[in-house]
Design a protein around this motif. Structure first.
Motif, PDB file in Angstrom:
ATOM      1  N   ILE A 106       0.821  -1.425  -0.030  1.00  0.00           N
ATOM      2  CA  ILE A 106       0.013   0.059  -0.025  1.00  0.00           C
ATOM      3  C   ILE A 106       0.899   1.059   0.082  1.00  0.00           C
ATOM      4  N   ALA A 107       2.093   1.326   0.651  1.00  0.00           N
ATOM      5  CA  ALA A 107       2.849   2.569   0.468  1.00  0.00           C
ATOM      6  C   ALA A 107       4.444   2.094   0.275  1.00  0.00           C
ATOM      7  N   PRO A 108       4.575   1.529  -0.913  1.00  0.00           N
ATOM      8  CA  PRO A 108       5.898   1.272  -1.574  1.00  0.00           C
ATOM      9  C   PRO A 108       7.004   2.372  -1.342  1.00  0.00           C
ATOM     10  N   ASP A 109       6.608   3.623  -1.627  1.00  0.00           N
ATOM     11  CA  ASP A 109       7.556   4.657  -1.756  1.00  0.00           C
ATOM     12  C   ASP A 109       7.888   5.225  -0.318  1.00  0.00           C
ATOM     13  N   ARG A 110       6.904   5.065   0.697  1.00  0.00           N
ATOM     14  CA  ARG A 110       7.256   5.356   1.942  1.00  0.00           C
ATOM     15  C   ARG A 110       8.204   4.255   2.680  1.00  0.00           C
ATOM     16  N   VAL A 111       7.869   2.977   2.156  1.00  0.00           N
ATOM     17  CA  VAL A 111       8.899   2.013   2.819  1.00  0.00           C
ATOM     18  C   VAL A 111      10.227   1.991   2.121  1.00  0.00           C
ATOM     19  N   GLU A 112      10.279   2.674   0.938  1.00  0.00           N
ATOM     20  CA  GLU A 112      11.545   2.881   0.335  1.00  0.00           C
ATOM     21  C   GLU A 112      12.297   4.068   1.147  1.00  0.00           C
ATOM     22  N   GLU A 113      11.600   4.946   1.490  1.00  0.00           N
ATOM     23  CA  GLU A 113      12.141   6.112   2.227  1.00  0.00           C
ATOM     24  C   GLU A 113      12.491   5.939   3.672  1.00  0.00           C
ATOM     25  N   ALA A 114      11.798   4.866   4.149  1.00  0.00           N
ATOM     26  CA  ALA A 114      12.038   4.299   5.750  1.00  0.00           C
ATOM     27  C   ALA A 114      13.120   3.628   5.271  1.00  0.00           C
ATOM     28  N   ALA A 115      13.568   2.964   4.097  1.00  0.00           N
ATOM     29  CA  ALA A 115      14.678   2.014   4.338  1.00  0.00           C
ATOM     30  C   ALA A 115      15.865   2.910   4.189  1.00  0.00           C
ATOM     31  N   ALA A 116      15.808   4.016   3.437  1.00  0.00           N
ATOM     32  CA  ALA A 116      16.960   5.069   3.205  1.00  0.00           C
ATOM     33  C   ALA A 116      17.224   5.508   4.657  1.00  0.00           C
ATOM     34  N   LYS A 117      16.246   6.021   5.333  1.00  0.00           N
ATOM     35  CA  LYS A 117      16.459   6.411   6.634  1.00  0.00           C
ATOM     36  C   LYS A 117      17.110   5.727   7.728  1.00  0.00           C
ATOM     37  N   CYS A 118      17.157   4.340   7.366  1.00  0.00           N
ATOM     38  CA  CYS A 118      17.555   3.461   8.435  1.00  0.00           C
ATOM     39  C   CYS A 118      19.214   3.085   8.497  1.00  0.00           C
ATOM     40  N   ASN A 119      19.787   4.596   8.430  1.00  0.00           N
ATOM     41  CA  ASN A 119      21.240   4.674   8.655  1.00  0.00           C
ATOM     42  C   ASN A 119      21.612   5.000   9.841  1.00  0.00           C
ATOM     43  N   PRO A 120      22.895   4.846  10.153  1.00  0.00           N
ATOM     44  CA  PRO A 120      23.146   5.445  11.745  1.00  0.00           C
ATOM     45  C   PRO A 120      22.963   6.797  12.066  1.00  0.00           C
ATOM     46  N   TRP A 121      23.283   7.698  10.815  1.00  0.00           N
ATOM     47  CA  TRP A 121      23.069   9.264  11.054  1.00  0.00           C
ATOM     48  C   TRP A 121      21.610   9.504  11.262  1.00  0.00           C
ATOM     49  N   ASP A 122      20.570   8.738  10.416  1.00  0.00           N
ATOM     50  CA  ASP A 122      19.289   9.344  10.614  1.00  0.00           C
ATOM     51  C   ASP A 122      18.866   8.789  12.167  1.00  0.00           C
ATOM     52  N   LEU A 123      19.344   7.526  12.444  1.00  0.00           N
ATOM     53  CA  LEU A 123      18.711   6.796  13.609  1.00  0.00           C
ATOM     54  C   LEU A 123      19.236   7.488  14.724  1.00  0.00           C
ATOM     55  N   GLU A 124      20.499   8.143  14.665  1.00  0.00           N
ATOM     56  CA  GLU A 124      20.921   8.916  15.953  1.00  0.00           C
ATOM     57  C   GLU A 124      20.550  10.259  16.126  1.00  0.00           C
ATOM     58  N   ASN A 125      19.714  10.777  15.086  1.00  0.00           N
ATOM     59  CA  ASN A 125      19.251  12.147  15.061  1.00  0.00           C
ATOM     60  C   ASN A 125      17.715  12.081  15.321  1.00  0.00           C
ATOM     61  N   GLY A 126      17.358  11.151  16.032  1.00  0.00           N
ATOM     62  CA  GLY A 126      15.800  11.295  16.134  1.00  0.00           C
ATOM     63  C   GLY A 126      15.228  10.379  15.202  1.00  0.00           C
ATOM     64  N   VAL A 127      13.941   9.909  15.418  1.00  0.00           N
ATOM     65  CA  VAL A 127      13.106   8.780  14.748  1.00  0.00           C
ATOM     66  C   VAL A 127      12.761   9.620  13.612  1.00  0.00           C
ATOM     67  N   PRO A 128      12.867   9.113  12.157  1.00  0.00           N
ATOM     68  CA  PRO A 128      12.380   9.651  11.136  1.00  0.00           C
ATOM     69  C   PRO A 128      10.822   9.630  11.085  1.00  0.00           C
ATOM     70  N   GLU A 129      10.332  10.683  10.738  1.00  0.00           N
ATOM     71  CA  GLU A 129       8.999  10.972  10.741  1.00  0.00           C
ATOM     72  C   GLU A 129       8.167   9.876   9.994  1.00  0.00           C
ATOM     73  N   VAL A 130       8.796   9.224   8.935  1.00  0.00           N
ATOM     74  CA  VAL A 130       8.032   8.338   8.008  1.00  0.00           C
ATOM     75  C   VAL A 130       7.782   6.974   8.659  1.00  0.00           C
ATOM     76  N   PHE A 131       8.549   6.602   9.878  1.00  0.00           N
ATOM     77  CA  PHE A 131       8.478   5.610  10.739  1.00  0.00           C
ATOM     78  C   PHE A 131       7.028   5.623  11.346  1.00  0.00           C
ATOM     79  N   ASP A 132       6.898   6.841  12.003  1.00  0.00           N
ATOM     80  CA  ASP A 132       5.397   6.848  12.657  1.00  0.00           C
ATOM     81  C   ASP A 132       4.387   6.914  11.385  1.00  0.00           C
ATOM     82  N   ASP A 133       4.612   7.605  10.573  1.00  0.00           N
ATOM     83  CA  ASP A 133       3.455   7.533   9.508  1.00  0.00           C
ATOM     84  C   ASP A 133       3.214   6.370   8.720  1.00  0.00           C
TER      85      ASP A 133
END
Length: 456
Positions: A106-133
């Protein structure tokens, strides 16, 4: 021509897998537990770049990457999807993979965005909004009966219950980084943050506040330590109030767990060996910690609904532990049989070693279980009120072991009074037992003396 001839079988193998087995392998990989997937990944790490094994390794690597992203996006509910140590909100383990598969649809683009945000830099700087979305999208999909993409998830659990967990997860996600501090050292500032989170959850629905606490407890090594958060949220309530509140279930779970620990101590079988004995004693230690946690988190009244039960639990635990400890001497006697008193026996001993038969492994196992139980109680016996009883039992056991060891050493050195070969075997058994009643150092001394006796 030769090289082409060698390549053909590989292509044939790939085609065979693609035609007949690839989907089966993919399904097995997708449904394999995390531990099994790691084992497969390790086993195939040396596979070449081509061939059937390389294809399987690629599937495993893709699934591992997908699970990493999934477990970050759905982090708050991951512990709920599997076997929980304590009772609480739980869903069948396939829920997690099916939910993630539906989100990919249902949300392939958001899943791809979440995958791109699953890097040490993003995870250390707070939870990406796409996770909650994505969690909100999953909740909405579960609540929409027209959305067939989530039918496979609905077939496994109550969709509304899971949807509420996903809705609460956006609040739980902000609490998880603070949870360790909340349960280790609660301050006024931390208590205020916990109260705000609970209040925000209650705004979702009346059930969402307790559900938030349940989700958070699933992330704790000892789930019952959530009582510290409950205490902060409710300003250390009385047991009368808490027992009639919306979070009474948490207290009832702890009391039921203490009941289960008492029953386990009463019924564990010595024949199951050391593991059973240590496990039962660890249950006693756990119960002691739970009782203390209760007393520190809740204002307990002696005549309160939970105060009476806690007092009864303490008495029952002391009673059953003392009863099981008292059985150890008989088990030790069966494992180290003796004959009527001899000249070598010291005053007060039970008799001299009877060295006529091979050590009975079944009896040894039973004695190990009983002794391991007593040894493992070291961590809680004094605080729980049966430390004195434990010390008396250990004194009695050592008064049996000490003269027995001296007697058997004499036989091992001289052959006088029995079979020296059997004496050596029983000496090793006795050394193992004294490691429980005293310590490993004493057991090693006994073994050295045995070695010296044999050498002589």
């Amino acid at each position: 021509m030769t090289s082409v001839g060698r390549a053909s079988p590989t292509r044939g193998t790939m085609a065979a897998i693609a035609a007949h087995k690839l989907q089966i392998i993919r399904t097995l990989v997708e449904t394999a537990p995390d531990a099994a997937l790691r084992s497969l990944e390790l086993a195939l790490s040396g596979a070449g770049a081509q061939g059937a094994l390389a294809l399987v390794r690629g599937l495993i690597e893709d699934e591992t990457t997908s699970r990493f992203v999934r477990n970050n996006v759905l982090a708050p509910i991951v512990p709920l999807c599997g076997r929980r140590v304590e009772s609480g909100v739980a869903f069948p383990s396939p829920v997690l993979s099916r939910l993630w598969k539906a989100l990919k649809i249902i949300a392939p683009d958001r899943v791809e965005e979440a995958a791109a945000k699953c890097n040490p830099w993003d995870l250390e700087n707070g939870v990406p909004e796409v996770f909650d979305d994505l969690c909100k999208a999953a909740a909405a999909g579960l609540r929409d009966p027209q959305n067939a993409t989530f039918d496979s998830v609905r077939s496994l659990c109550d969709p509304e219950h899971l949807a509420l967990c996903l809705q609460v997860s956006t609040i739980a996600r902000t609490c998880l980084p603070k949870l360790a501090e909340w349960v280790s050292r609660m301050s006024d500032e931390r208590a205020f943050a916990a109260k705000l989170a609970y209040r925000d959850a209650c705004r979702i629905s009346d059930d969402a506040g307790p559900l938030l606490l349940d989700v958070l407890s699933a992330h704790l090594p000892d789930e019952w330590r959530i009582m510290r958060v409950i205490s902060a949220v409710m300003d250390r309530p009385t047991d009368r109030y808490l027992a009639s509140s919306e979070v009474r279930e948490f207290g009832e779970r702890i009391l039921a767990d203490i009941d289960a620990s008492i029953a386990r101590i009463e019924t564990f079988n010595f024949a199951e060996g050391e593991t059973a004995g240590r496990g039962a004693a660890q249950g006693a230690h756990r119960a002691q910690l739970q009782i203390v946690e209760f007393q520190q988190s809740v204002d307990i009244a002696k005549d309160g609904p939970w105060g009476k039960r806690l007092a009864r639990h303490k008495q029952q635990m002391a009673k059953v532990c003392e009863q099981r400890m008292d059985q150890a001497d008989k088990e030790l006697e069966k494992a180290l049989p003796t004959r009527p008193i001899s000249m070598m026996s010291k005053k007060g001993s039970k008799g001299a070693a009877r060295l006529t038969e091979e050590p009975d492994q079944a009896m040894i196992l039973r004695a190990q279980s009983a002794l391991a139980f007593i040894a493992e109680l070291r961590s809680c016996a004094d605080k729980a009120g049966y430390g004195t009883s434990r010390n008396k039992v250990l004194e009695k056991l050592n008064s049996r072991l000490d003269p027995y060891i001296e007697d058997v050493l004499h036989v091992a050195r001289t052959g006088d009074g029995g079979d020296s070969g059997l004496a050596v075997k029983y000496l090793d058994v006795a050394a193992g037992f004294i490691a429980y009643t005293r310590d490993d150092k004493t057991a090693e001394i006994v073994r050295r003396r045995a070695a010296a006796a044999i050498a002589a």
